[in-house]
Design a protein around this motif. Structure first.
Motif, PDB file in Angstrom:
ATOM      1  N   ARG A  66      14.077  -3.243  -4.499  1.00  0.00           N
ATOM      2  CA  ARG A  66      15.209  -3.170  -5.433  1.00  0.00           C
ATOM      3  C   ARG A  66      15.128  -4.310  -6.447  1.00  0.00           C
ATOM      4  NH1 ARG A  66      19.699  -0.265  -4.647  1.00  0.00           N
ATOM      5  NH2 ARG A  66      21.063  -1.925  -5.362  1.00  0.00           N
ATOM      6  N   SER A  67      14.952  -5.533  -5.963  1.00  0.00           N
ATOM      7  CA  SER A  67      14.862  -6.685  -6.877  1.00  0.00           C
ATOM      8  C   SER A  67      13.590  -6.635  -7.703  1.00  0.00           C
ATOM      9  CB  SER A  67      14.886  -7.997  -6.089  1.00  0.00           C
ATOM     10  OG  SER A  67      16.147  -8.227  -5.559  1.00  0.00           O
TER      11      SER A  67
ATOM     12  N   ARG B 242      11.292  -5.394 -13.089  1.00  0.00           N
ATOM     13  CA  ARG B 242      10.319  -4.650 -13.901  1.00  0.00           C
ATOM     14  C   ARG B 242      11.009  -3.754 -14.926  1.00  0.00           C
ATOM     15  NH1 ARG B 242       6.331  -2.464  -9.310  1.00  0.00           N
ATOM     16  NH2 ARG B 242       5.910  -0.905 -10.912  1.00  0.00           N
ATOM     17  N   ILE B 243      12.118  -3.144 -14.544  1.00  0.00           N
ATOM     18  CA  ILE B 243      12.880  -2.304 -15.475  1.00  0.00           C
ATOM     19  C   ILE B 243      13.389  -3.151 -16.643  1.00  0.00           C
ATOM     20  CG2 ILE B 243      15.026  -0.991 -15.762  1.00  0.00           C
ATOM     21  CD1 ILE B 243      14.590  -0.052 -12.793  1.00  0.00           C
TER      22      ILE B 243
ATOM     23  N   GLU C 226      17.006   5.769 -11.209  1.00  0.00           N
ATOM     24  CA  GLU C 226      18.417   6.075 -11.427  1.00  0.00           C
ATOM     25  C   GLU C 226      19.309   5.240 -10.508  1.00  0.00           C
ATOM     26  OE1 GLU C 226      18.367  10.288 -10.905  1.00  0.00           O
ATOM     27  OE2 GLU C 226      17.478  10.634 -12.884  1.00  0.00           O
ATOM     28  N   GLN C 227      18.865   5.038  -9.249  1.00  0.00           N
ATOM     29  CA  GLN C 227      19.632   4.221  -8.307  1.00  0.00           C
ATOM     30  C   GLN C 227      19.692   2.759  -8.750  1.00  0.00           C
ATOM     31  OE1 GLN C 227      18.141   4.577  -4.315  1.00  0.00           O
ATOM     32  NE2 GLN C 227      18.102   6.807  -4.422  1.00  0.00           N
ATOM     33  N   LEU C 228      18.635   2.276  -9.363  1.00  0.00           N
ATOM     34  CA  LEU C 228      18.584   0.876  -9.783  1.00  0.00           C
ATOM     35  C   LEU C 228      19.310   0.634 -11.100  1.00  0.00           C
ATOM     36  CD1 LEU C 228      14.892   0.062  -8.851  1.00  0.00           C
ATOM     37  CD2 LEU C 228      16.964  -0.613  -7.629  1.00  0.00           C
TER      38      LEU C 228
ATOM     39  N   LEU D 284      22.266  -9.647  -7.575  1.00  0.00           N
ATOM     40  CA  LEU D 284      22.854  -8.326  -7.791  1.00  0.00           C
ATOM     41  C   LEU D 284      22.242  -7.267  -6.879  1.00  0.00           C
ATOM     42  CD1 LEU D 284      24.624  -6.372  -9.527  1.00  0.00           C
ATOM     43  CD2 LEU D 284      22.628  -6.150 -11.029  1.00  0.00           C
ATOM     44  N   LEU D 285      20.927  -7.256  -6.764  1.00  0.00           N
ATOM     45  CA  LEU D 285      20.243  -6.136  -6.115  1.00  0.00           C
ATOM     46  C   LEU D 285      19.899  -6.338  -4.638  1.00  0.00           C
ATOM     47  CD1 LEU D 285      17.947  -5.033  -9.060  1.00  0.00           C
ATOM     48  CD2 LEU D 285      20.117  -4.032  -8.322  1.00  0.00           C
TER      49      LEU D 285
END
Length: 139
Positions: free
Chosen positions: A6-7, A12-13, A43-45, A82-83
């Motif tokens: 997730r992190s 990367r996003i 989409e989840q991230l 956050l993640l």
């Protein structure tokens, strides 16, 4: 602490959106292909990144996702906090009741300091730092 996907993928996003900032909104499918992250996971991230005010989206044929904040204003520390479900190195830091020795434990204090040092470093690195061109070797 081992960072979850997730992190790592969230960073990367944001790097991808930072690199593409001048081109306008970026389609999630393009980020997915370029970064090798499934659309469903993307989409989840993106949801928590939007909720936190890092990213927004625009609908329509020229739509996509874009950074709301400047890359200089987004740090790795913010993204990890956050993640990640847990950002403490050990459970007893945020939940002392998990260990009967918490009130009098010197090791717990060492873990707290180590966690602070980790986040001090992560807070000093921005998305802008990560999208800068590499310096030529030997210079």
């Amino acid at each position: 602490m081992k960072l979850s996907t997730r992190s790592r993928y969230g960073v990367r996003i944001l790097i991808e959106l930072g690199r593409q900032k001048k081109k306008g909104p970026v389609k999630i499918s393009d980020i997915s292909k370029h970064q090798g992250i499934s659309m469903k996971y993307m989409e989840q991230l993106v949801r928590p990144l939007k909720k936190a005010g890092f990213v927004n989206s625009l609908r329509g044929p020229k739509g996509g996702h874009f950074l709301i904040k400047k890359p200089e204003e987004i740090t790795l520390g913010q993204i990890v906090r956050l993640l990640e479900e847990k950002s403490d190195l050990v459970d007893c830091i945020s939940r002392p009741e998990t260990c009967r020795l918490s009130d009098d434990c010197r090791v717990r204090e060492a873990w707290k300091e180590a966690g602070r040092a980790l986040f001090d470093k992560l807070d000093s690195i921005s998305i802008a730092d990560l999208i800068k061109d590499k310096k030529p070797e030997g210079k």
